[in-house]
Scaffold this motif. Structure first.
Motif, PDB file in Angstrom:
ATOM      1  N   ILE A  97      -3.142 -15.943 -16.939  1.00  0.00           N
ATOM      2  CA  ILE A  97      -3.731 -14.704 -16.438  1.00  0.00           C
ATOM      3  C   ILE A  97      -2.871 -13.555 -16.979  1.00  0.00           C
ATOM      4  CG2 ILE A  97      -4.330 -13.376 -14.372  1.00  0.00           C
ATOM      5  CD1 ILE A  97      -5.989 -15.920 -14.621  1.00  0.00           C
ATOM      6  N   ARG A  98      -3.535 -12.500 -17.432  1.00  0.00           N
ATOM      7  CA  ARG A  98      -2.822 -11.462 -18.182  1.00  0.00           C
ATOM      8  C   ARG A  98      -1.812 -10.685 -17.328  1.00  0.00           C
ATOM      9  NH1 ARG A  98      -0.452 -11.052 -21.513  1.00  0.00           N
ATOM     10  NH2 ARG A  98       0.229  -9.134 -22.452  1.00  0.00           N
ATOM     11  N   GLN A  99      -2.278 -10.215 -16.165  1.00  0.00           N
ATOM     12  CA  GLN A  99      -1.403  -9.381 -15.326  1.00  0.00           C
ATOM     13  C   GLN A  99      -1.610  -9.692 -13.864  1.00  0.00           C
ATOM     14  OE1 GLN A  99      -2.192  -5.299 -16.970  1.00  0.00           O
ATOM     15  NE2 GLN A  99       0.039  -5.338 -17.030  1.00  0.00           N
ATOM     16  N   GLY A 100      -0.585  -9.407 -13.055  1.00  0.00           N
ATOM     17  CA  GLY A 100      -0.678  -9.741 -11.644  1.00  0.00           C
ATOM     18  C   GLY A 100      -0.146  -8.661 -10.735  1.00  0.00           C
ATOM     19  N   ILE A 101      -0.678  -8.653  -9.513  1.00  0.00           N
ATOM     20  CA  ILE A 101      -0.168  -7.804  -8.448  1.00  0.00           C
ATOM     21  C   ILE A 101       0.134  -8.708  -7.260  1.00  0.00           C
ATOM     22  CG2 ILE A 101      -0.691  -5.938  -6.811  1.00  0.00           C
ATOM     23  CD1 ILE A 101      -2.639  -4.800  -8.869  1.00  0.00           C
ATOM     24  N   GLY A 102       1.331  -8.576  -6.693  1.00  0.00           N
ATOM     25  CA  GLY A 102       1.668  -9.288  -5.466  1.00  0.00           C
ATOM     26  C   GLY A 102       1.905  -8.269  -4.372  1.00  0.00           C
ATOM     27  N   THR A 103       1.231  -8.424  -3.228  1.00  0.00           N
ATOM     28  CA  THR A 103       1.427  -7.481  -2.124  1.00  0.00           C
ATOM     29  C   THR A 103       2.154  -8.171  -0.980  1.00  0.00           C
ATOM     30  OG1 THR A 103      -0.537  -8.004  -0.801  1.00  0.00           O
ATOM     31  CG2 THR A 103      -0.848  -6.534  -2.669  1.00  0.00           C
ATOM     32  N   ASP A 104       3.030  -7.415  -0.312  1.00  0.00           N
ATOM     33  CA  ASP A 104       3.677  -7.941   0.890  1.00  0.00           C
ATOM     34  C   ASP A 104       4.182  -6.781   1.726  1.00  0.00           C
ATOM     35  OD1 ASP A 104       5.493  -9.461   2.749  1.00  0.00           O
ATOM     36  OD2 ASP A 104       4.911 -11.089   1.412  1.00  0.00           O
ATOM     37  N   GLY A 121      11.136 -13.360 -16.439  1.00  0.00           N
ATOM     38  CA  GLY A 121      10.805 -12.515 -17.593  1.00  0.00           C
ATOM     39  C   GLY A 121       9.413 -11.915 -17.561  1.00  0.00           C
ATOM     40  N   LEU A 122       8.893 -11.660 -16.352  1.00  0.00           N
ATOM     41  CA  LEU A 122       7.510 -11.190 -16.242  1.00  0.00           C
ATOM     42  C   LEU A 122       7.397  -9.766 -15.693  1.00  0.00           C
ATOM     43  CD1 LEU A 122       5.916 -14.498 -14.888  1.00  0.00           C
ATOM     44  CD2 LEU A 122       5.772 -13.587 -17.208  1.00  0.00           C
ATOM     45  N   GLY A 123       8.507  -9.013 -15.779  1.00  0.00           N
ATOM     46  CA  GLY A 123       8.536  -7.647 -15.255  1.00  0.00           C
ATOM     47  C   GLY A 123       7.461  -6.735 -15.816  1.00  0.00           C
ATOM     48  N   GLU A 124       7.058  -6.972 -17.058  1.00  0.00           N
ATOM     49  CA  GLU A 124       6.034  -6.126 -17.686  1.00  0.00           C
ATOM     50  C   GLU A 124       4.625  -6.492 -17.212  1.00  0.00           C
ATOM     51  OE1 GLU A 124       6.823  -3.690 -20.335  1.00  0.00           O
ATOM     52  OE2 GLU A 124       8.654  -4.042 -19.178  1.00  0.00           O
ATOM     53  N   ARG A 125       4.483  -7.677 -16.643  1.00  0.00           N
ATOM     54  CA  ARG A 125       3.132  -8.176 -16.363  1.00  0.00           C
ATOM     55  C   ARG A 125       2.794  -8.298 -14.876  1.00  0.00           C
ATOM     56  NH1 ARG A 125       2.713 -13.421 -19.993  1.00  0.00           N
ATOM     57  NH2 ARG A 125       0.639 -13.531 -19.076  1.00  0.00           N
ATOM     58  N   ILE A 126       3.831  -8.218 -14.021  1.00  0.00           N
ATOM     59  CA  ILE A 126       3.581  -8.389 -12.582  1.00  0.00           C
ATOM     60  C   ILE A 126       4.163  -7.207 -11.815  1.00  0.00           C
ATOM     61  CG2 ILE A 126       4.098  -9.778 -10.526  1.00  0.00           C
ATOM     62  CD1 ILE A 126       4.148 -12.245 -12.359  1.00  0.00           C
ATOM     63  N   GLU A 127       3.338  -6.651 -10.925  1.00  0.00           N
ATOM     64  CA  GLU A 127       3.783  -5.557 -10.053  1.00  0.00           C
ATOM     65  C   GLU A 127       3.823  -6.080  -8.616  1.00  0.00           C
ATOM     66  OE1 GLU A 127       2.070  -1.383  -8.202  1.00  0.00           O
ATOM     67  OE2 GLU A 127       0.907  -2.414  -9.752  1.00  0.00           O
ATOM     68  N   ILE A 128       4.930  -5.815  -7.928  1.00  0.00           N
ATOM     69  CA  ILE A 128       5.052  -6.171  -6.511  1.00  0.00           C
ATOM     70  C   ILE A 128       4.947  -4.879  -5.703  1.00  0.00           C
ATOM     71  CG2 ILE A 128       6.521  -7.220  -4.730  1.00  0.00           C
ATOM     72  CD1 ILE A 128       5.556  -9.244  -6.839  1.00  0.00           C
ATOM     73  N   THR A 129       4.061  -4.857  -4.712  1.00  0.00           N
ATOM     74  CA  THR A 129       3.775  -3.612  -4.002  1.00  0.00           C
ATOM     75  C   THR A 129       3.616  -3.861  -2.506  1.00  0.00           C
ATOM     76  OG1 THR A 129       2.148  -1.818  -3.765  1.00  0.00           O
ATOM     77  CG2 THR A 129       1.298  -3.919  -4.520  1.00  0.00           C
ATOM     78  N   GLU A 130       3.792  -2.791  -1.718  1.00  0.00           N
ATOM     79  CA  GLU A 130       3.540  -2.904  -0.276  1.00  0.00           C
ATOM     80  C   GLU A 130       2.121  -2.452   0.047  1.00  0.00           C
ATOM     81  OE1 GLU A 130       5.677   0.154   2.143  1.00  0.00           O
ATOM     82  OE2 GLU A 130       6.409   0.784   0.166  1.00  0.00           O
ATOM     83  N   ALA A 131       1.359  -2.068  -0.961  1.00  0.00           N
ATOM     84  CA  ALA A 131      -0.005  -1.576  -0.725  1.00  0.00           C
ATOM     85  C   ALA A 131      -0.835  -2.621   0.006  1.00  0.00           C
ATOM     86  CB  ALA A 131      -0.661  -1.221  -2.060  1.00  0.00           C
ATOM     87  N   SER A 132      -1.639  -2.157   0.955  1.00  0.00           N
ATOM     88  CA  SER A 132      -2.534  -3.075   1.655  1.00  0.00           C
ATOM     89  C   SER A 132      -3.755  -3.323   0.774  1.00  0.00           C
ATOM     90  CB  SER A 132      -2.979  -2.473   2.982  1.00  0.00           C
ATOM     91  OG  SER A 132      -3.891  -1.426   2.733  1.00  0.00           O
ATOM     92  N   LEU A 133      -4.553  -4.304   1.175  1.00  0.00           N
ATOM     93  CA  LEU A 133      -5.739  -4.662   0.401  1.00  0.00           C
ATOM     94  C   LEU A 133      -6.666  -3.457   0.236  1.00  0.00           C
ATOM     95  CD1 LEU A 133      -6.532  -7.208  -0.985  1.00  0.00           C
ATOM     96  CD2 LEU A 133      -7.722  -7.963   1.063  1.00  0.00           C
ATOM     97  N   ASN A 134      -6.744  -2.628   1.273  1.00  0.00           N
ATOM     98  CA  ASN A 134      -7.614  -1.444   1.203  1.00  0.00           C
ATOM     99  C   ASN A 134      -7.145  -0.426   0.178  1.00  0.00           C
ATOM    100  OD1 ASN A 134      -9.131  -2.476   3.331  1.00  0.00           O
ATOM    101  ND2 ASN A 134      -7.796  -1.527   4.860  1.00  0.00           N
ATOM    102  N   GLU A 135      -5.851  -0.452  -0.135  1.00  0.00           N
ATOM    103  CA  GLU A 135      -5.301   0.530  -1.077  1.00  0.00           C
ATOM    104  C   GLU A 135      -5.304   0.019  -2.518  1.00  0.00           C
ATOM    105  OE1 GLU A 135      -1.826   2.645   1.473  1.00  0.00           O
ATOM    106  OE2 GLU A 135      -1.713   0.465   1.378  1.00  0.00           O
ATOM    107  N   ILE A 136      -5.710  -1.230  -2.690  1.00  0.00           N
ATOM    108  CA  ILE A 136      -5.724  -1.799  -4.044  1.00  0.00           C
ATOM    109  C   ILE A 136      -7.146  -1.759  -4.576  1.00  0.00           C
ATOM    110  CG2 ILE A 136      -5.434  -3.945  -5.355  1.00  0.00           C
ATOM    111  CD1 ILE A 136      -3.079  -4.537  -3.416  1.00  0.00           C
ATOM    112  N   HIS A 137      -7.292  -1.175  -5.748  1.00  0.00           N
ATOM    113  CA  HIS A 137      -8.638  -1.004  -6.299  1.00  0.00           C
ATOM    114  C   HIS A 137      -8.842  -1.935  -7.483  1.00  0.00           C
ATOM    115  CE1 HIS A 137      -9.039   2.318  -3.572  1.00  0.00           C
ATOM    116  NE2 HIS A 137      -7.913   2.842  -4.043  1.00  0.00           N
TER     117      HIS A 137
END
Length: 211
Positions: A97-104, A121-137
Motif C-alpha cells: 500500500i502506497r501511503q498510510g495514516i495511523g490515528t490514536d 524507514g517509513l517516515g515519508e509514507r506513514i503519518e501518525i495523527t490524533e485526528a478523529s475519523l470525522n477529521e480525516i477526509h
C-alpha cells in the motif's frame, strides 16, 4: 526456523505466514518473501503476544492480497484506526500500500508509533495523527481497526463512507461470540466477508466493500 541474538531483549516472533516481528538490532534468519517489522520496546509493547494483534496482522496480509489482486494501481492508502504501536499500518505499507495514516487519541501510543515508523524507514509514507475519523477526509483502499466490539459497531457507517469501492476493511479485537452480530451489521452496510479467523476466543474479519 528463526534464529535470534541476545534473547534477553526479546526474540523475533513469526505472527503470520510472511510477517515476523522483532526488536531493533536483532538479526533474523528469514525467507525471501518474509516481511520483517522492527518494534521498539515501549509502553504498548508486545511482539505480537496478544491474539488480536496476530489476527489483525493475518487479516492485513489477506487484505493486501485482495487489494493486490484488485490492481488499484499506485495511489493506494491505508487508514489504521486506533493505531497503538503502528504495527498494522506499517505492515500494510510494507505489503505494497502506497501511503498510510495511523490515528490514536493517546499521545504515548502516537510517539511510540512514530518511533516504529521511523525504525522501519517509513517516515515519508506513514503519518501518525490524533485526528478523529470525522477529521480525516478522503477514501481508503484498506482500513484496519483493532478495537473493542462496541467501537467497531459504532464506527461501521463512518468506516463504510471512507472505504473505496472494492476496498477492504480488517477488523480485530472482538470476541468470537460477538462476531455474528458484527458481521450482520457490516453486511447491512454493504460489506461482504472475505476472510475470518479465531484464536483463543478472539476473532478477526476481513470485509470487502461491495459497492
Amino acid at each position: 526456523g528463526l534464529s535470534f541474538v541476545e534473547p534477553a531483549i526479546g526474540r523475533p516472533v513469526r505472527v503470520s505466514r510472511h510477517i515476523i516481528l522483532k526488536p531493533p538490532k536483532v538479526r533474523v534468519l528469514s525467507q525471501p518473501e518474509d516481511l520483517i517489522i522492527s518494534l521498539v520496546p515501549g509502553a504498548a509493547f508486545g511482539l505480537g503476544e496478544h491474539p488480536t494483534t496476530r489476527l489483525a496482522l493475518r487479516g492485513i496480509e489477506h487484505a493486501a492480497g485482495i487489494h493486490g489482486a484488485a490492481g488499484e494501481g499506485d495511489g493506494s492508502m491505508v487508514l489504521d484506526i486506533g493505531t497503538g504501536t503502528g504495527v498494522l499500518v506499517i505492515a500494510a505499507v510494507m505489503m505494497g500500500i502506497r501511503q498510510g495514516i495511523g490515528t490514536d487519541p493517546d499521545p504515548c501510543s502516537r510517539s511510540e508509533a512514530r518511533e516504529n515508523v521511523k525504525e522501519n524507514g517509513l517516515g515519508e509514507r506513514i503519518e501518525i495523527t490524533e485526528a478523529s475519523l470525522n477529521e480525516i477526509h478522503g477514501s481508503f483502499e484498506v482500513i484496519s481497526a483493532n478495537l473493542r466490539y462496541p467501537t467497531l459497531i459504532s464506527l461501521c457507517e463512518d468506516i463504510r463512507r471512507r472505504t473505496t469501492p472494492r476496498g477492504v476493511v480488517v477488523v480485530s479485537g472482538l470476541r468470537s461470540w460477538e462476531a455474528p452480530i458484527l458481521i450482520n451489521r457490516y453486511r447491512k452496510a454493504g460489506f461482504v466477508v472475505r476472510w475470518e479467523e479465531s484464536e483463543h476466543h478472539w476473532h478477526a474479519v476481513v470485509f470487502q466493500n461491495n459497492a
